[in-house]
Write an enzyme that holds these catalytic residues in place. Structure first.
Site, PDB file in Angstrom:
ATOM      1  N   ALA A 113       1.457  12.818  -1.958  1.00 22.58           N
ATOM      2  CA  ALA A 113       1.739  12.050  -3.169  1.00 22.58           C
ATOM      3  C   ALA A 113       1.288  12.839  -4.397  1.00 22.58           C
ATOM      4  O   ALA A 113       0.354  13.645  -4.337  1.00 22.58           O
ATOM      5  CB  ALA A 113       1.031  10.704  -3.118  1.00 22.58           C
ATOM      6  N   GLY A 139       0.965  12.545   2.311  1.00 22.65           N
ATOM      7  CA  GLY A 139       2.299  11.970   2.445  1.00 22.65           C
ATOM      8  C   GLY A 139       3.289  12.897   3.104  1.00 22.65           C
ATOM      9  O   GLY A 139       4.280  12.442   3.689  1.00 22.65           O
ATOM     10  N   GLU A 166       2.826  12.301   6.691  1.00 23.80           N
ATOM     11  CA  GLU A 166       3.327  10.959   6.972  1.00 23.80           C
ATOM     12  C   GLU A 166       4.855  10.942   7.033  1.00 23.80           C
ATOM     13  O   GLU A 166       5.443  10.236   7.854  1.00 23.80           O
ATOM     14  CB  GLU A 166       2.805   9.986   5.911  1.00 23.80           C
ATOM     15  CG  GLU A 166       1.302   9.749   6.045  1.00 23.80           C
ATOM     16  CD  GLU A 166       0.737   8.905   4.924  1.00 23.80           C
ATOM     17  OE1 GLU A 166       0.281   7.775   5.210  1.00 23.80           O
ATOM     18  OE2 GLU A 166       0.736   9.368   3.764  1.00 23.80           O
ATOM     19  N   GLU A 224      -6.782  12.332   2.652  1.00 23.24           N
ATOM     20  CA  GLU A 224      -7.059  11.282   1.666  1.00 23.24           C
ATOM     21  C   GLU A 224      -8.522  10.861   1.624  1.00 23.24           C
ATOM     22  O   GLU A 224      -9.030  10.454   0.581  1.00 23.24           O
ATOM     23  CB  GLU A 224      -6.178  10.054   1.947  1.00 23.24           C
ATOM     24  CG  GLU A 224      -4.709  10.244   1.603  1.00 23.24           C
ATOM     25  CD  GLU A 224      -3.902  10.859   2.722  1.00 23.24           C
ATOM     26  OE1 GLU A 224      -2.662  10.836   2.630  1.00 23.24           O
ATOM     27  OE2 GLU A 224      -4.503  11.362   3.695  1.00 23.24           O
TER      28      GLU A 224
END
Length: 261
Positions: free
Chosen positions: A67, A112, A115, A135
């Site tokens: 992100a 991300g 992910e 994270e």
């Protein structure tokens, strides 16, 4: 053939393979606009009657870094939750795509980025890629399905080790753990991934979709529901033209010709 084009995402079609390329320099970081484009791009690849499988990759030497941190710094709790729902929705739709999806991890897949790769069915990585969910080092947790899909992929102990330390894996480690399906030199990665995806072109599209649905049902609803989904899928497929063609071809000792109907 060009199926979709946006400032940050393009989809090209060749030999039955739709290639979705993310291009948001410098590190292909995810924000709302990019997620909207990615959603539309994958939908275009799924809709195309000429695409049989979907590759997802990034430009440069990164897959997706995660992100956009600058964007995250501007969020409060409510807007962070809204962004989490957006990114989860996009990745859930990628996972639920009726066509096989392949993450071509051409560089680091962190946060991300990993992910997104986890939402794909198959993952191939370049040898020098790092894969991780860092994270925790920001005082946060993954919000795009990483805690769930990483646990499904690796099991609880390994997943928690990665989640609690934030330490990324090297591609070779990810291969040993089964997190990726293959590791290749940079010069070979694109070709190997494309050839794997192209090998599915002559296969049965309806059966591909059914196999994915059976696995997804097990993961989301449990084993008993998965058994029911298998029987339902078998019932439906036997009465299709492809189902009859596959059995006939086997008995006649010839290659089947599947048409997706």
């Amino acid at each position: 053939m060009l199926l979709f084009e946006n400032d940050n995402v393009t989809v090209t079609l060749a030999s039955g393979v739709a290639t979705v390329t993310i291009d948001r320099p410098p590190v292909n970081a995810l924000n709302r606009e990019l997620l909207g484009a990615l959603d539309a791009a994958v939908a275009a690849a799924v809709r195309s009657p000429d695409s049989h499988s979907i590759l997802l990759t990034g430009t440069g030497r990164r897959f997706v870094a995660g992100a956009d941190i600058t964007m995250l710094a501007q969020l409060d709790g409510r807007s962070a939750a809204e962004f989490g729902k957006i990114i989860q929705g996009t990745f859930n739709r990628i996972e639920a795509a009726s066509k096989p999806t392949v993450a071509v991890i051409n560089g680091d897949a962190l946060g991300g980025g990993l992910e997104l790769a986890l939402a794909c069915d198959i993952r191939f990585a370049v040898a020098d890629a790092r894969l991780g969910l860092p994270e925790i080092r920001l005082g946060l947790v993954p919000g795009a399905g990483g805690t769930q899909r990483l646990t499904e992929a690796l099991g609880k102990p390994r997943a928690l080790e990665m989640l609690l330390t934030g330490t990324p894996l090297r591609a070779s480690q990810a291969l040993d753990l089964g997190l990726v399906n293959g590791v290749f030199d940079r010069a070979d990665l694109g070709r190997e991934a494309f050839e794997w995806a192209r090998s599915l072109t002559a296969g049965p599209p309806l059966a591909y979709a059914a196999a994915k649905a059976c696995v997804r049902t097990n993961l989301t609803a449990g084993r008993d529901r998965g058994f029911l989904e298998e029987v339902k899928s078998l019932e439906n497929l036997v009465d299709t033209a492809d189902g009859r063609e596959g059995v006939a071809a086997f008995l006649q000792k010839r290659a089947p010709h599947f048409r997706g109907c």
